[in-house]
Write a protein that holds these residues in place. Structure first.
Motif, PDB file in Angstrom:
ATOM      1  N   MET A 132       0.657  -1.094   0.133  1.00 29.91           N
ATOM      2  CA  MET A 132       0.043   0.080  -0.032  1.00 29.91           C
ATOM      3  C   MET A 132       1.081   1.382  -0.061  1.00 29.91           C
ATOM      4  SD  MET A 132      -3.142   0.827   2.313  1.00 29.91           S
ATOM      5  CE  MET A 132      -4.073  -0.715   1.786  1.00 29.91           C
ATOM      6  N   LEU A 133       2.076   1.268   0.799  1.00 24.10           N
ATOM      7  CA  LEU A 133       2.919   2.301   0.655  1.00 24.10           C
ATOM      8  C   LEU A 133       3.479   2.826  -0.840  1.00 24.10           C
ATOM      9  CD1 LEU A 133       4.886   4.438   2.027  1.00 24.10           C
ATOM     10  CD2 LEU A 133       6.509   2.527   2.436  1.00 24.10           C
ATOM     11  N   PHE A 134       3.989   1.610  -1.341  1.00 31.04           N
ATOM     12  CA  PHE A 134       4.485   2.036  -2.716  1.00 31.04           C
ATOM     13  C   PHE A 134       3.514   2.268  -3.799  1.00 31.04           C
ATOM     14  CE2 PHE A 134       8.276  -0.087  -1.159  1.00 31.04           C
ATOM     15  CZ  PHE A 134       9.221   0.532  -1.702  1.00 31.04           C
ATOM     16  N   ASP A 135       1.994   1.628  -3.354  1.00 35.01           N
ATOM     17  CA  ASP A 135       1.015   2.189  -4.177  1.00 35.01           C
ATOM     18  C   ASP A 135       0.759   3.617  -4.102  1.00 35.01           C
ATOM     19  OD1 ASP A 135       0.578  -0.433  -5.223  1.00 35.01           O
ATOM     20  OD2 ASP A 135      -1.155  -0.728  -4.215  1.00 35.01           O
ATOM     21  N   MET A 136       0.853   4.075  -2.719  1.00 38.61           N
ATOM     22  CA  MET A 136       0.810   5.461  -2.550  1.00 38.61           C
ATOM     23  C   MET A 136       1.679   6.406  -3.113  1.00 38.61           C
ATOM     24  SD  MET A 136       1.886   8.298  -0.685  1.00 38.61           S
ATOM     25  CE  MET A 136       2.963   7.541   0.387  1.00 38.61           C
ATOM     26  N   LEU A 137       2.962   5.789  -3.092  1.00 37.22           N
ATOM     27  CA  LEU A 137       3.911   6.663  -3.955  1.00 37.22           C
ATOM     28  C   LEU A 137       3.599   6.617  -5.346  1.00 37.22           C
ATOM     29  CD1 LEU A 137       7.047   5.338  -2.204  1.00 37.22           C
ATOM     30  CD2 LEU A 137       5.999   7.359  -1.891  1.00 37.22           C
ATOM     31  N   ALA A 138       3.065   5.309  -5.855  1.00 39.76           N
ATOM     32  CA  ALA A 138       2.697   5.370  -7.256  1.00 39.76           C
ATOM     33  C   ALA A 138       1.842   6.410  -7.568  1.00 39.76           C
ATOM     34  CB  ALA A 138       2.125   4.066  -7.594  1.00 39.76           C
ATOM     35  N   TYR A 139       0.645   6.520  -6.890  1.00 40.47           N
ATOM     36  CA  TYR A 139      -0.474   7.395  -7.013  1.00 40.47           C
ATOM     37  C   TYR A 139       0.219   8.783  -6.830  1.00 40.47           C
ATOM     38  CZ  TYR A 139      -2.780   3.390  -5.801  1.00 40.47           C
ATOM     39  OH  TYR A 139      -3.438   2.024  -5.671  1.00 40.47           O
ATOM     40  N   ALA A 140       1.082   9.242  -5.971  1.00 35.53           N
ATOM     41  CA  ALA A 140       1.455  10.516  -5.875  1.00 35.53           C
ATOM     42  C   ALA A 140       2.496  10.933  -6.919  1.00 35.53           C
ATOM     43  CB  ALA A 140       2.483  10.453  -4.480  1.00 35.53           C
TER      44      ALA A 140
END
Length: 219
Positions: A60-68
């Motif tokens: 989820m963290l890396f997904d958050m970075l992906a969305y950012a």
């Protein structure tokens, strides 16, 4: 006719700008929601001993970075008007961001597999009740994010984020199933098995993003 055509063209540009702005806002909202989900799952994984929950938190963290990153690329491209030297503006930032998102997934899989390997050798007891509650909460966040993003034609950048979301949802389901296996069948090994399955989901997501973004960057 010329005046009417000019007005029609301006209307189309305005609608396109409005849609792009809306897409950018969606990416920003999904990034914020998933960051909150990451904090909850990280705390749960550390407190209650679940490597599957911890791996889903990092997912989820890396997904958050992906969305950012997707948001940053979309917003920058939206604000920048094309010039003679860059006739396409900065819209190439979107496949670049998607490509970088795929790269970011790889080290996370390495960590998940390494931690799962140690859990296979030395199974760790988890708190199934709290792990299950947090995993269900993570799944609800994933489904809410999917609802925000889907339902319209998506750019490559947004499709990359969408694949991340689907992988996240699958990861949350894997955590829920493994936790139920621990509770019902007393199988502590189910936790690292779920973590490995999440790692496979992440690699599938990375492969799709790599293929799509590379084909555009090599044009």
């Amino acid at each position: 006719m010329s005046r009417h055509g000019h007005t029609h063209e301006e209307t189309e540009k305005h609608e396109l700008a409005t849609e792009t702005s809306s897409n950018t806002c969606r990416l920003a909202l999904v990034a914020v929601v998933n960051f909150l989900g990451f904090l909850a799952e990280l705390a749960g994984g550390l407190l209650f001993g679940s490597v599957a929950l911890l791996s889903d938190a990092f997912h989820m963290l890396f997904d958050m970075l992906a969305y950012a990153m997707a948001f940053g690329a979309s917003y920058t491209a939206e604000q920048f008007e094309g010039r003679d030297e860059w006739s396409y503006g900065l819209h190439r930032l979107e496949p670049v961001a998607a490509f970088l998102n795929g790269i970011l997934l790889v080290p996370m899989v390495g960590y998940i597999l390494w931690e799962s390997y140690h859990r296979f050798l030395d199974p760790v007891s988890i708190d199934p009740t709290m792990t299950l509650i947090i995993a269900v909460g993570g799944l609800l966040i994933n489904l809410g994010s999917v609802y925000i993003v889907q339902g319209r034609e998506m750019s490559l950048n947004e499709r990359g984020a969408f694949y991340h979301l689907l992988g996240d949802a699958g990861g949350s389901v894997a955590v829920i199933i493994s936790t139920l296996a621990v509770v019902i069948f007393d199988l502590p090994i189910a936790d690292p098995v779920a973590a490995v399955l999440i790692g496979v989901l992440i690699l599938v997501s990375a492969g799709k993003v790599f293929r799509g973004s590379t084909s555009i960057l090599l044009e």
